[in-house]
Design a protein around this motif. Structure first.
Motif, short mmCIF file in Angstrom:
data_model
loop_
_atom_site.label_atom_id
_atom_site.label_comp_id
_atom_site.label_asym_id
_atom_site.label_seq_id
_atom_site.Cartn_x
_atom_site.Cartn_y
_atom_site.Cartn_z
N ALA A 168 1.04 3.78 -3.15
CA ALA A 168 0.66 5.18 -2.93
C ALA A 168 1.89 6.08 -3.11
N GLY A 169 3.03 5.61 -2.59
CA GLY A 169 4.26 6.40 -2.68
C GLY A 169 4.67 6.66 -4.12
N LEU A 210 2.72 6.62 -6.77
CA LEU A 210 1.73 7.51 -7.37
C LEU A 210 1.97 8.95 -6.93
N VAL A 211 2.16 9.12 -5.61
CA VAL A 211 2.37 10.47 -5.08
C VAL A 211 3.66 11.07 -5.64
N ALA A 212 4.72 10.24 -5.73
CA ALA A 212 5.99 10.74 -6.25
C ALA A 212 5.83 11.18 -7.71
N LEU A 239 0.83 -1.21 0.00
CA LEU A 239 0.00 0.00 0.00
C LEU A 239 0.87 1.25 0.00
N VAL A 240 1.83 1.28 0.93
CA VAL A 240 2.71 2.46 1.03
C VAL A 240 3.50 2.61 -0.27
N ILE A 300 5.16 15.89 -11.58
CA ILE A 300 4.33 16.71 -12.47
C ILE A 300 4.12 18.09 -11.85
N CYS A 310 3.08 12.26 -9.12
CA CYS A 310 2.32 13.51 -9.12
C CYS A 310 3.20 14.67 -8.67
N ASP A 311 4.12 14.39 -7.72
CA ASP A 311 5.03 15.44 -7.27
C ASP A 311 5.90 15.93 -8.42
#
Lengths: 310, 251
Positions: free
Chosen positions: B16-17, B19-21, B12-13, B26, B23-24
Protein backbone atom coordinates in the motif's frame (compact mmCIF):
# COMPACT_ATOMS: atom_id res chain seq x y z
CA UNK A 1 -10.24 -48.88 -18.39
CA UNK A 2 -12.64 -50.07 -21.01
CA UNK A 3 -16.39 -50.13 -21.15
CA UNK A 4 -16.31 -53.90 -20.85
CA UNK A 5 -14.56 -53.69 -17.50
CA UNK A 6 -17.20 -51.33 -16.23
CA UNK A 7 -20.01 -53.53 -17.49
CA UNK A 8 -18.54 -56.53 -15.80
CA UNK A 9 -18.25 -54.63 -12.56
CA UNK A 10 -14.64 -55.60 -12.34
CA UNK A 11 -12.15 -53.76 -10.31
CA UNK A 12 -10.29 -51.44 -12.61
CA UNK A 13 -6.80 -52.53 -13.46
CA UNK A 14 -3.93 -50.40 -12.31
CA UNK A 15 -3.77 -47.47 -14.64
CA UNK A 16 -1.00 -47.49 -17.13
CA UNK A 17 -1.90 -44.97 -19.76
CA UNK A 18 -4.33 -43.31 -17.40
CA UNK A 19 -1.91 -40.74 -16.09
CA UNK A 20 -3.31 -37.26 -15.85
CA UNK A 21 -2.02 -34.90 -18.48
CA UNK A 22 -2.50 -31.19 -18.90
CA UNK A 23 -4.26 -29.47 -21.66
CA UNK A 24 -3.93 -25.76 -22.29
CA UNK A 25 -7.04 -24.07 -23.51
CA UNK A 26 -7.90 -20.50 -24.43
CA UNK A 27 -10.23 -19.37 -21.69
CA UNK A 28 -10.46 -15.59 -21.29
CA UNK A 29 -10.73 -13.46 -24.44
CA UNK A 30 -8.71 -10.26 -24.74
CA UNK A 31 -11.51 -7.74 -24.04
CA UNK A 32 -12.41 -9.52 -20.78
CA UNK A 33 -8.75 -9.57 -19.70
CA UNK A 34 -8.26 -5.89 -20.49
CA UNK A 35 -11.44 -4.92 -18.67
CA UNK A 36 -10.47 -7.09 -15.70
CA UNK A 37 -7.12 -5.34 -15.23
CA UNK A 38 -8.58 -1.87 -15.78
CA UNK A 39 -11.02 -2.78 -13.05
CA UNK A 40 -8.20 -3.82 -10.72
CA UNK A 41 -6.52 -0.43 -11.14
CA UNK A 42 -9.74 1.61 -10.96
CA UNK A 43 -11.13 -0.19 -7.91
CA UNK A 44 -7.82 0.02 -6.05
CA UNK A 45 -7.40 3.76 -6.64
CA UNK A 46 -11.05 4.51 -5.95
CA UNK A 47 -10.84 2.63 -2.68
CA UNK A 48 -7.62 4.31 -1.49
CA UNK A 49 -8.75 7.80 -2.55
CA UNK A 50 -12.18 7.08 -1.06
CA UNK A 51 -10.52 6.53 2.31
CA UNK A 52 -8.80 9.93 1.87
CA UNK A 53 -12.20 11.54 1.22
CA UNK A 54 -13.71 9.73 4.20
CA UNK A 55 -10.90 11.11 6.39
CA UNK A 56 -12.23 14.65 5.84
CA UNK A 57 -15.17 13.71 8.07
CA UNK A 58 -14.53 10.21 9.41
CA UNK A 59 -18.04 9.50 10.69
CA UNK A 60 -21.14 7.86 9.24
CA UNK A 61 -24.77 8.63 9.98
CA UNK A 62 -28.22 7.43 8.98
CA UNK A 63 -30.76 9.80 7.44
CA UNK A 64 -30.29 13.16 5.75
CA UNK A 65 -28.39 14.94 8.53
CA UNK A 66 -25.17 14.45 10.42
CA UNK A 67 -26.17 15.57 13.91
CA UNK A 68 -23.67 15.26 16.75
CA UNK A 69 -24.14 12.14 18.83
CA UNK A 70 -25.90 10.16 16.08
CA UNK A 71 -22.79 8.60 14.54
CA UNK A 72 -23.14 4.94 13.60
CA UNK A 73 -19.40 4.75 13.03
CA UNK A 74 -16.67 7.23 13.80
CA UNK A 75 -12.89 7.24 13.83
CA UNK A 76 -11.63 9.76 16.36
CA UNK A 77 -9.01 10.57 18.95
CA UNK A 78 -8.70 11.50 22.58
CA UNK A 79 -5.83 12.14 24.98
CA UNK A 80 -4.91 9.77 27.77
CA UNK A 81 -3.82 10.88 31.25
CA UNK A 82 -0.22 11.26 30.08
CA UNK A 83 -1.32 13.50 27.21
CA UNK A 84 -0.68 10.92 24.49
CA UNK A 85 -3.04 10.70 21.53
CA UNK A 86 -5.25 7.62 21.58
CA UNK A 87 -7.04 6.47 18.44
CA UNK A 88 -10.65 5.53 19.08
CA UNK A 89 -13.06 3.71 16.80
CA UNK A 90 -16.72 3.87 17.75
CA UNK A 91 -19.32 1.58 16.24
CA UNK A 92 -22.71 2.51 17.65
CA UNK A 93 -22.15 2.58 21.40
CA UNK A 94 -19.11 0.32 21.33
CA UNK A 95 -15.71 1.88 21.58
CA UNK A 96 -12.40 0.31 20.59
CA UNK A 97 -8.87 1.59 21.03
CA UNK A 98 -7.25 1.51 17.61
CA UNK A 99 -4.18 3.69 18.11
CA UNK A 100 -1.67 3.37 15.30
CA UNK A 101 -4.18 2.41 12.63
CA UNK A 102 -7.57 4.08 12.99
CA UNK A 103 -8.17 7.50 14.55
CA UNK A 104 -4.52 8.16 15.34
CA UNK A 105 -1.59 7.00 13.22
CA UNK A 106 1.87 8.12 12.23
CA UNK A 107 2.32 10.38 9.25
CA UNK A 108 5.23 10.30 6.82
CA UNK A 109 7.31 12.18 9.43
CA UNK A 110 6.69 9.49 12.06
CA UNK A 111 4.70 11.80 14.30
CA UNK A 112 1.33 10.46 15.52
CA UNK A 113 -1.52 12.52 14.13
CA UNK A 114 -5.28 12.52 14.25
CA UNK A 115 -6.61 10.95 11.07
CA UNK A 116 -9.29 8.41 10.24
CA UNK A 117 -7.38 5.93 8.07
CA UNK A 118 -3.56 5.83 8.15
CA UNK A 119 -1.51 7.66 5.53
CA UNK A 120 -0.12 4.44 4.03
CA UNK A 121 -3.68 3.50 3.06
CA UNK A 122 -4.90 6.76 1.50
CA UNK A 123 -4.34 8.36 -1.91
CA UNK A 124 -2.70 10.77 -1.60
CA UNK A 125 -0.83 9.92 1.63
CA UNK A 126 -1.06 13.26 3.45
CA UNK A 127 -4.42 14.79 4.35
CA UNK A 128 -5.34 16.36 1.01
CA UNK A 129 -9.04 16.17 0.25
CA UNK A 130 -8.90 18.11 -3.05
CA UNK A 131 -6.38 15.66 -4.54
CA UNK A 132 -8.22 12.63 -3.15
CA UNK A 133 -11.34 13.86 -4.95
CA UNK A 134 -9.46 14.21 -8.23
CA UNK A 135 -8.23 10.61 -8.07
CA UNK A 136 -11.63 9.36 -6.99
CA UNK A 137 -13.73 11.05 -9.67
CA UNK A 138 -11.27 10.29 -12.46
CA UNK A 139 -11.24 6.58 -11.67
CA UNK A 140 -14.97 6.63 -11.00
CA UNK A 141 -15.39 7.47 -14.69
CA UNK A 142 -12.90 4.76 -15.65
CA UNK A 143 -14.84 2.28 -13.51
CA UNK A 144 -18.25 3.29 -14.89
CA UNK A 145 -17.19 3.30 -18.56
CA UNK A 146 -15.30 0.03 -18.12
CA UNK A 147 -18.35 -1.49 -16.41
CA UNK A 148 -20.67 -0.38 -19.22
CA UNK A 149 -18.28 -1.87 -21.80
CA UNK A 150 -18.19 -5.12 -19.83
CA UNK A 151 -21.97 -5.45 -19.56
CA UNK A 152 -22.38 -4.61 -23.25
CA UNK A 153 -19.72 -7.12 -24.25
CA UNK A 154 -21.02 -9.81 -21.90
CA UNK A 155 -24.54 -9.45 -23.28
CA UNK A 156 -23.42 -9.36 -26.91
CA UNK A 157 -21.20 -12.46 -26.60
CA UNK A 158 -23.77 -14.19 -24.35
CA UNK A 159 -21.05 -14.53 -21.69
CA UNK A 160 -23.56 -13.22 -19.15
CA UNK A 161 -26.39 -15.56 -20.13
CA UNK A 162 -24.20 -18.61 -20.68
CA UNK A 163 -21.51 -18.41 -18.02
CA UNK A 164 -22.92 -16.23 -15.25
CA UNK A 165 -26.68 -16.69 -15.17
CA UNK A 166 -27.41 -19.71 -12.92
CA UNK A 167 -29.26 -22.64 -14.48
CA UNK A 168 -31.74 -24.91 -12.72
CA UNK A 169 -29.01 -27.50 -12.31
CA UNK A 170 -26.79 -24.87 -10.71
CA UNK A 171 -29.47 -24.03 -8.16
CA UNK A 172 -30.01 -27.69 -7.31
CA UNK A 173 -26.30 -28.12 -6.68
CA UNK A 174 -26.01 -25.17 -4.33
CA UNK A 175 -25.82 -27.31 -1.17
CA UNK A 176 -22.99 -29.43 -2.54
CA UNK A 177 -21.21 -26.34 -3.81
CA UNK A 178 -21.31 -24.69 -0.39
CA UNK A 179 -19.95 -27.84 1.27
CA UNK A 180 -17.22 -28.14 -1.38
CA UNK A 181 -16.17 -24.51 -0.89
CA UNK A 182 -16.06 -24.90 2.89
CA UNK A 183 -13.82 -27.92 2.45
CA UNK A 184 -11.67 -25.99 -0.07
CA UNK A 185 -12.49 -28.72 -2.55
CA UNK A 186 -12.32 -27.39 -6.06
CA UNK A 187 -13.30 -28.98 -9.32
CA UNK A 188 -10.57 -30.15 -11.64
CA UNK A 189 -10.35 -30.75 -15.34
CA UNK A 190 -13.29 -29.86 -17.47
CA UNK A 191 -15.46 -29.02 -14.51
CA UNK A 192 -13.10 -26.23 -13.48
CA UNK A 193 -13.96 -24.39 -16.67
CA UNK A 194 -17.57 -23.97 -15.74
CA UNK A 195 -18.47 -21.44 -13.05
CA UNK A 196 -20.32 -23.10 -10.19
CA UNK A 197 -23.38 -21.62 -8.59
CA UNK A 198 -21.47 -19.76 -5.86
CA UNK A 199 -19.12 -18.21 -8.40
CA UNK A 200 -22.06 -17.17 -10.57
CA UNK A 201 -23.90 -15.63 -7.64
CA UNK A 202 -20.76 -13.90 -6.39
CA UNK A 203 -19.94 -12.38 -9.78
CA UNK A 204 -23.54 -11.33 -10.43
CA UNK A 205 -23.76 -9.76 -6.96
CA UNK A 206 -20.50 -7.90 -7.34
CA UNK A 207 -21.39 -6.60 -10.81
CA UNK A 208 -25.05 -5.74 -10.42
CA UNK A 209 -25.55 -5.19 -6.70
CA UNK A 210 -22.18 -3.80 -5.57
CA UNK A 211 -21.16 -2.15 -8.85
CA UNK A 212 -24.49 -0.56 -9.68
CA UNK A 213 -25.22 0.16 -6.02
CA UNK A 214 -21.97 1.96 -5.27
CA UNK A 215 -22.34 4.19 -8.36
CA UNK A 216 -25.93 5.07 -7.47
CA UNK A 217 -24.96 5.80 -3.85
CA UNK A 218 -22.12 7.98 -5.13
CA UNK A 219 -24.53 9.91 -7.33
CA UNK A 220 -26.89 10.21 -4.36
CA UNK A 221 -24.19 12.23 -2.61
CA UNK A 222 -24.24 14.83 -5.39
CA UNK A 223 -26.50 17.77 -4.49
CA UNK A 224 -27.12 18.39 -8.18
CA UNK A 225 -28.11 14.78 -8.88
CA UNK A 226 -30.32 14.76 -5.79
CA UNK A 227 -32.58 17.17 -7.59
CA UNK A 228 -33.57 14.29 -9.89
CA UNK A 229 -32.69 11.28 -7.73
CA UNK A 230 -34.25 12.40 -4.46
CA UNK A 231 -36.93 9.62 -4.46
CA UNK A 232 -34.09 7.08 -4.58
CA UNK A 233 -32.08 8.98 -1.96
CA UNK A 234 -35.11 9.03 0.37
CA UNK A 235 -35.77 5.34 -0.36
CA UNK A 236 -32.36 4.37 0.97
CA UNK A 237 -32.82 6.55 4.05
CA UNK A 238 -31.31 9.90 3.03
CA UNK A 239 -28.09 11.48 1.85
CA UNK A 240 -26.03 10.40 4.86
CA UNK A 241 -27.46 6.88 4.58
CA UNK A 242 -26.35 6.83 0.93
CA UNK A 243 -22.88 7.87 2.10
CA UNK A 244 -22.86 5.05 4.66
CA UNK A 245 -24.03 2.49 2.08
CA UNK A 246 -21.36 3.73 -0.38
CA UNK A 247 -18.75 3.10 2.33
CA UNK A 248 -20.16 -0.34 3.24
CA UNK A 249 -20.25 -1.49 -0.41
CA UNK A 250 -16.64 -0.33 -0.81
CA UNK A 251 -15.71 -2.76 1.98
CA UNK A 252 -17.93 -5.37 0.33
CA UNK A 253 -15.66 -5.06 -2.72
CA UNK A 254 -12.65 -5.53 -0.45
CA UNK A 255 -14.21 -8.69 1.00
CA UNK A 256 -14.92 -9.98 -2.50
CA UNK A 257 -11.37 -9.26 -3.65
CA UNK A 258 -9.91 -11.05 -0.62
CA UNK A 259 -12.04 -14.15 -1.26
CA UNK A 260 -11.26 -13.92 -5.00
CA UNK A 261 -7.51 -13.76 -4.28
CA UNK A 262 -7.79 -16.62 -1.79
CA UNK A 263 -9.53 -18.80 -4.38
CA UNK A 264 -6.87 -17.89 -6.94
CA UNK A 265 -4.17 -18.85 -4.42
CA UNK A 266 -5.61 -22.27 -3.64
CA UNK A 267 -6.56 -23.15 -7.23
CA UNK A 268 -3.13 -22.43 -8.67
CA UNK A 269 -1.80 -18.87 -8.72
CA UNK A 270 0.38 -19.31 -11.78
CA UNK A 271 -2.27 -20.95 -13.92
CA UNK A 272 -4.99 -18.47 -12.91
CA UNK A 273 -2.69 -15.48 -13.43
CA UNK A 274 -1.63 -16.79 -16.83
CA UNK A 275 -5.29 -17.30 -17.67
CA UNK A 276 -6.09 -13.69 -16.88
CA UNK A 277 -2.95 -12.32 -18.58
CA UNK A 278 -2.50 -14.43 -21.72
CA UNK A 279 -5.93 -16.03 -21.81
CA UNK A 280 -4.50 -19.55 -21.74
CA UNK A 281 -5.49 -21.80 -18.88
CA UNK A 282 -4.34 -25.36 -18.21
CA UNK A 283 -6.63 -28.11 -17.04
CA UNK A 284 -5.89 -31.66 -15.95
CA UNK A 285 -7.37 -34.16 -18.30
CA UNK A 286 -7.57 -37.91 -18.03
CA UNK A 287 -7.00 -39.66 -21.35
CA UNK A 288 -10.04 -41.67 -22.24
CA UNK A 289 -10.84 -44.40 -24.61
CA UNK A 290 -12.11 -42.85 -27.80
CA UNK A 291 -14.90 -45.42 -27.83
CA UNK A 292 -16.40 -44.36 -24.53
CA UNK A 293 -19.38 -42.23 -25.36
CA UNK A 294 -20.43 -39.13 -23.48
CA UNK A 295 -16.94 -37.90 -22.66
CA UNK A 296 -16.22 -34.99 -24.86
CA UNK A 297 -12.95 -33.28 -24.34
CA UNK A 298 -12.31 -29.94 -25.93
CA UNK A 299 -10.75 -30.54 -29.25
CA UNK A 300 -7.50 -28.73 -29.82
CA UNK A 301 -8.41 -28.26 -33.41
CA UNK A 302 -11.41 -26.16 -32.53
CA UNK A 303 -10.44 -22.51 -32.84
CA UNK A 304 -10.36 -20.69 -29.51
CA UNK A 305 -13.25 -18.41 -30.24
CA UNK A 306 -15.58 -21.35 -30.72
CA UNK A 307 -14.77 -23.09 -27.48
CA UNK A 308 -16.91 -22.80 -24.41
CA UNK A 309 -15.97 -20.15 -21.93
CA UNK A 310 -14.53 -17.75 -24.35
CA UNK B 1 2.38 -17.18 13.99
CA UNK B 2 3.56 -13.78 15.10
CA UNK B 3 6.20 -13.89 12.41
CA UNK B 4 3.66 -14.71 9.76
CA UNK B 5 1.38 -11.97 11.03
CA UNK B 6 4.09 -9.37 11.07
CA UNK B 7 5.20 -10.52 7.63
CA UNK B 8 1.65 -10.13 6.31
CA UNK B 9 1.36 -6.75 7.97
CA UNK B 10 4.66 -5.59 6.50
CA UNK B 11 3.67 -6.87 3.07
CA UNK B 12 0.37 -5.05 3.21
CA UNK B 13 1.83 -1.81 4.55
CA UNK B 14 4.70 -2.08 2.09
CA UNK B 15 2.51 -2.70 -0.95
CA UNK B 16 0.00 0.00 0.00
CA UNK B 17 2.86 2.35 0.89
CA UNK B 18 4.56 1.94 -2.48
CA UNK B 19 1.28 2.45 -4.31
CA UNK B 20 0.38 5.50 -2.24
CA UNK B 21 3.89 6.94 -2.63
CA UNK B 22 3.64 6.50 -6.42
CA UNK B 23 0.30 8.27 -6.47
CA UNK B 24 1.74 11.03 -4.28
CA UNK B 25 4.49 11.64 -6.83
CA UNK B 26 1.90 11.89 -9.61
CA UNK B 27 -0.13 14.26 -7.42
CA UNK B 28 2.94 16.53 -7.14
CA UNK B 29 3.55 16.80 -10.87
CA UNK B 30 2.06 19.46 -13.11
CA UNK B 31 0.33 17.01 -15.43
CA UNK B 32 -1.03 14.53 -12.87
CA UNK B 33 -3.68 16.75 -11.28
CA UNK B 34 -4.47 18.22 -14.72
CA UNK B 35 -5.19 14.81 -16.22
CA UNK B 36 -7.17 13.70 -13.17
CA UNK B 37 -9.04 17.02 -13.22
CA UNK B 38 -10.43 16.23 -16.67
CA UNK B 39 -13.18 14.29 -14.92
CA UNK B 40 -14.61 17.58 -13.71
CA UNK B 41 -15.70 18.61 -17.21
CA UNK B 42 -17.38 15.23 -17.63
CA UNK B 43 -19.13 15.60 -14.28
CA UNK B 44 -20.43 19.01 -15.27
CA UNK B 45 -21.67 18.00 -18.71
CA UNK B 46 -23.22 14.72 -17.70
CA UNK B 47 -24.90 16.18 -14.63
CA UNK B 48 -26.31 19.05 -16.70
CA UNK B 49 -27.66 16.43 -19.08
CA UNK B 50 -29.17 14.21 -16.39
CA UNK B 51 -30.38 17.02 -14.14
CA UNK B 52 -31.65 19.94 -16.25
CA UNK B 53 -30.90 23.48 -15.10
CA UNK B 54 -34.53 23.82 -14.01
CA UNK B 55 -34.40 20.82 -11.65
CA UNK B 56 -35.06 21.74 -8.04
CA UNK B 57 -33.24 20.67 -4.91
CA UNK B 58 -35.45 18.78 -2.47
CA UNK B 59 -37.15 21.00 0.08
CA UNK B 60 -37.74 19.64 3.56
CA UNK B 61 -40.23 20.27 6.38
CA UNK B 62 -39.76 22.12 9.69
CA UNK B 63 -39.41 18.72 11.39
CA UNK B 64 -36.31 17.97 9.31
CA UNK B 65 -34.31 21.03 10.44
CA UNK B 66 -30.96 20.24 12.12
CA UNK B 67 -30.89 21.01 15.87
CA UNK B 68 -27.68 22.96 15.28
CA UNK B 69 -26.40 24.24 11.97
CA UNK B 70 -22.65 23.84 12.33
CA UNK B 71 -20.65 26.73 10.94
CA UNK B 72 -17.56 25.80 8.96
CA UNK B 73 -14.55 27.70 7.61
CA UNK B 74 -14.45 31.29 8.88
CA UNK B 75 -16.75 31.80 11.84
CA UNK B 76 -15.68 35.32 12.86
CA UNK B 77 -14.17 37.59 10.20
CA UNK B 78 -11.40 39.82 11.53
CA UNK B 79 -11.18 42.49 8.82
CA UNK B 80 -11.73 46.06 10.11
CA UNK B 81 -14.45 46.77 7.53
CA UNK B 82 -16.44 43.79 8.75
CA UNK B 83 -15.81 44.52 12.43
CA UNK B 84 -17.11 48.07 11.97
CA UNK B 85 -20.32 46.81 10.35
CA UNK B 86 -20.77 44.16 13.04
CA UNK B 87 -20.31 46.76 15.79
CA UNK B 88 -23.36 48.61 14.46
CA UNK B 89 -25.41 45.43 14.01
CA UNK B 90 -24.97 45.68 10.19
CA UNK B 91 -27.23 48.75 9.96
CA UNK B 92 -24.72 50.40 7.60
CA UNK B 93 -24.36 47.29 5.45
CA UNK B 94 -24.66 47.82 1.69
CA UNK B 95 -24.26 45.11 -0.91
CA UNK B 96 -22.26 46.47 -3.80
CA UNK B 97 -23.40 45.15 -7.20
CA UNK B 98 -21.21 46.01 -10.16
CA UNK B 99 -19.18 44.75 -13.07
CA UNK B 100 -21.00 44.08 -16.34
CA UNK B 101 -24.33 45.55 -15.28
CA UNK B 102 -26.39 48.45 -16.61
CA UNK B 103 -27.14 50.10 -13.25
CA UNK B 104 -24.50 49.41 -10.57
CA UNK B 105 -26.09 49.54 -7.14
CA UNK B 106 -25.46 49.70 -3.41
CA UNK B 107 -28.28 47.72 -1.81
CA UNK B 108 -29.20 48.04 1.86
CA UNK B 109 -30.92 45.20 3.71
CA UNK B 110 -34.23 47.02 3.26
CA UNK B 111 -33.58 47.36 -0.48
CA UNK B 112 -32.97 43.64 -0.69
CA UNK B 113 -36.09 42.85 1.29
CA UNK B 114 -38.18 44.86 -1.17
CA UNK B 115 -37.18 42.48 -3.98
CA UNK B 116 -38.40 38.90 -4.54
CA UNK B 117 -38.16 37.08 -1.19
CA UNK B 118 -38.05 33.30 -0.86
CA UNK B 119 -38.05 30.90 2.08
CA UNK B 120 -36.67 27.39 1.67
CA UNK B 121 -35.81 24.47 3.91
CA UNK B 122 -32.93 22.82 2.12
CA UNK B 123 -29.99 20.60 2.87
CA UNK B 124 -26.43 21.85 3.00
CA UNK B 125 -23.82 19.29 1.95
CA UNK B 126 -20.23 20.02 2.87
CA UNK B 127 -17.41 18.78 0.65
CA UNK B 128 -16.04 17.11 3.79
CA UNK B 129 -19.05 14.82 3.98
CA UNK B 130 -21.43 16.21 6.60
CA UNK B 131 -24.95 17.50 5.94
CA UNK B 132 -27.26 19.88 7.78
CA UNK B 133 -30.77 21.10 7.04
CA UNK B 134 -31.74 24.71 7.59
CA UNK B 135 -34.56 27.12 6.80
CA UNK B 136 -33.22 29.96 4.73
CA UNK B 137 -34.89 33.24 3.94
CA UNK B 138 -33.46 35.59 1.39
CA UNK B 139 -33.73 37.54 -1.82
CA UNK B 140 -33.73 35.59 -5.07
CA UNK B 141 -30.44 36.40 -6.79
CA UNK B 142 -32.31 36.56 -10.12
CA UNK B 143 -34.32 39.49 -8.73
CA UNK B 144 -31.10 41.33 -7.87
CA UNK B 145 -29.76 40.63 -11.36
CA UNK B 146 -32.97 41.97 -12.94
CA UNK B 147 -32.77 45.02 -10.66
CA UNK B 148 -29.32 46.01 -11.93
CA UNK B 149 -29.71 44.74 -15.51
CA UNK B 150 -27.07 42.26 -16.66
CA UNK B 151 -24.96 42.80 -19.77
CA UNK B 152 -25.72 39.86 -22.11
CA UNK B 153 -21.97 39.24 -22.46
CA UNK B 154 -21.58 38.53 -18.73
CA UNK B 155 -21.10 34.81 -17.99
CA UNK B 156 -20.36 34.55 -14.29
CA UNK B 157 -21.42 36.09 -11.01
CA UNK B 158 -18.48 36.63 -8.67
CA UNK B 159 -19.04 36.91 -4.93
CA UNK B 160 -16.42 38.86 -2.98
CA UNK B 161 -16.46 38.40 0.77
CA UNK B 162 -15.40 40.26 3.92
CA UNK B 163 -13.56 37.33 5.44
CA UNK B 164 -9.94 36.53 4.72
CA UNK B 165 -8.80 32.92 4.72
CA UNK B 166 -5.10 33.60 4.98
CA UNK B 167 -3.91 37.12 5.54
CA UNK B 168 -4.86 39.30 2.56
CA UNK B 169 -6.63 36.43 0.78
CA UNK B 170 -10.30 37.32 0.81
CA UNK B 171 -12.79 34.53 0.28
CA UNK B 172 -14.49 34.63 -3.08
CA UNK B 173 -16.63 32.40 -5.24
CA UNK B 174 -18.30 32.31 -8.63
CA UNK B 175 -21.23 30.61 -10.33
CA UNK B 176 -22.51 30.80 -13.88
CA UNK B 177 -25.54 32.89 -14.87
CA UNK B 178 -27.78 29.82 -15.18
CA UNK B 179 -27.08 28.76 -11.59
CA UNK B 180 -27.41 32.39 -10.49
CA UNK B 181 -30.89 32.61 -12.01
CA UNK B 182 -32.07 29.32 -10.50
CA UNK B 183 -35.11 29.94 -8.26
CA UNK B 184 -33.33 28.34 -5.29
CA UNK B 185 -30.29 30.62 -5.52
CA UNK B 186 -30.73 33.14 -2.73
CA UNK B 187 -28.90 35.92 -0.98
CA UNK B 188 -29.92 34.69 2.45
CA UNK B 189 -30.25 36.99 5.47
CA UNK B 190 -32.15 34.66 7.85
CA UNK B 191 -31.55 31.14 9.12
CA UNK B 192 -34.29 29.25 10.96
CA UNK B 193 -36.43 32.42 11.32
CA UNK B 194 -33.64 34.45 12.94
CA UNK B 195 -31.25 36.97 11.44
CA UNK B 196 -28.31 35.06 9.96
CA UNK B 197 -25.82 34.46 12.83
CA UNK B 198 -22.25 35.71 12.36
CA UNK B 199 -20.72 32.18 12.31
CA UNK B 200 -23.11 31.29 9.47
CA UNK B 201 -22.23 34.35 7.36
CA UNK B 202 -24.05 37.46 8.66
CA UNK B 203 -25.45 39.67 7.38
CA UNK B 204 -25.77 38.11 3.91
CA UNK B 205 -24.61 34.86 2.34
CA UNK B 206 -25.14 32.92 -0.84
CA UNK B 207 -27.39 29.86 -0.78
CA UNK B 208 -27.40 27.53 -3.80
CA UNK B 209 -29.72 24.56 -3.76
CA UNK B 210 -27.66 22.13 -5.81
CA UNK B 211 -24.02 22.79 -4.95
CA UNK B 212 -21.57 21.95 -2.19
CA UNK B 213 -21.01 24.14 0.87
CA UNK B 214 -17.84 25.91 -0.22
CA UNK B 215 -19.66 27.45 -3.22
CA UNK B 216 -22.08 29.15 -0.83
CA UNK B 217 -20.03 32.21 0.06
CA UNK B 218 -20.59 33.83 3.46
CA UNK B 219 -20.10 37.49 4.53
CA UNK B 220 -20.93 38.89 1.08
CA UNK B 221 -19.43 42.30 0.41
CA UNK B 222 -19.68 42.71 -3.34
CA UNK B 223 -21.19 41.03 -6.38
CA UNK B 224 -19.47 41.42 -9.72
CA UNK B 225 -20.72 40.31 -13.13
CA UNK B 226 -17.86 39.17 -15.34
CA UNK B 227 -17.24 37.42 -18.63
CA UNK B 228 -14.23 35.52 -17.26
CA UNK B 229 -12.59 34.98 -13.88
CA UNK B 230 -9.12 34.32 -15.24
CA UNK B 231 -7.67 37.48 -13.70
CA UNK B 232 -9.38 37.13 -10.33
CA UNK B 233 -7.45 35.49 -7.49
CA UNK B 234 -5.43 32.60 -8.93
CA UNK B 235 -7.88 32.41 -11.80
CA UNK B 236 -9.76 29.26 -10.82
CA UNK B 237 -13.00 30.99 -9.85
CA UNK B 238 -12.91 30.78 -6.07
CA UNK B 239 -10.80 30.54 -2.94
CA UNK B 240 -11.05 26.75 -2.63
CA UNK B 241 -10.82 26.32 -6.40
CA UNK B 242 -7.45 28.08 -6.17
CA UNK B 243 -6.52 25.37 -3.62
CA UNK B 244 -7.29 22.59 -6.10
CA UNK B 245 -11.01 22.01 -5.54
CA UNK B 246 -13.36 21.75 -8.52
CA UNK B 247 -15.06 24.90 -9.80
CA UNK B 248 -18.08 22.85 -10.72
CA UNK B 249 -18.48 20.92 -7.51
CA UNK B 250 -21.41 18.86 -8.68
CA UNK B 251 -20.53 16.09 -6.29
Amino acid sequence: MSAEDLDAGMAPPMPMAVTASRKVIYRHPLPIRIMHWINVVALTLMFLSGLQIFNAHPSLYWGNRSDDGTEILSLGARQDAAGNLVGVTRIGRHEFTTTGVLGVSKGRDGVPQVRGFPSWLTVPGPQWLAMGRRWHFFFAWVFVLNGLCYVGYALATRHLQRDLWPTGTDWRGIGRSIVDHLRFKHPHGEEALRYNILQRLAYLTVIFVFGVGIVLMGLAMSPRMDAVLSPMVEAVGGRQSARAIHFIIAWGFVAFVLIHLFEVLITGVFNQLRGMITGYYAIDVTPVDEDVPGQDLPNESVPPEERPHD
Amino acid sequence: MTDRRSFLHMTLVGAAGILVAGCDRISQTMWGPDVLGKAEGLNRRVQALLSPSSSMAKEYTEADISPTFHPNGTTMPTTPAYRALMANDFRDYRLQVGGMVNRPAMLSMDDLKRLDLRTQITRHDCVEGWSAIGKWQGTALSAVLDHVGVDPKARYVMFHCFDEMDEDTPYYESIDITEARHPQTLLAFALNDKPLPVPNGAPLRLRIGRQLGYKQAKYLARIELVSSFEDIGDGQGGYWEDQGYEWYAGI
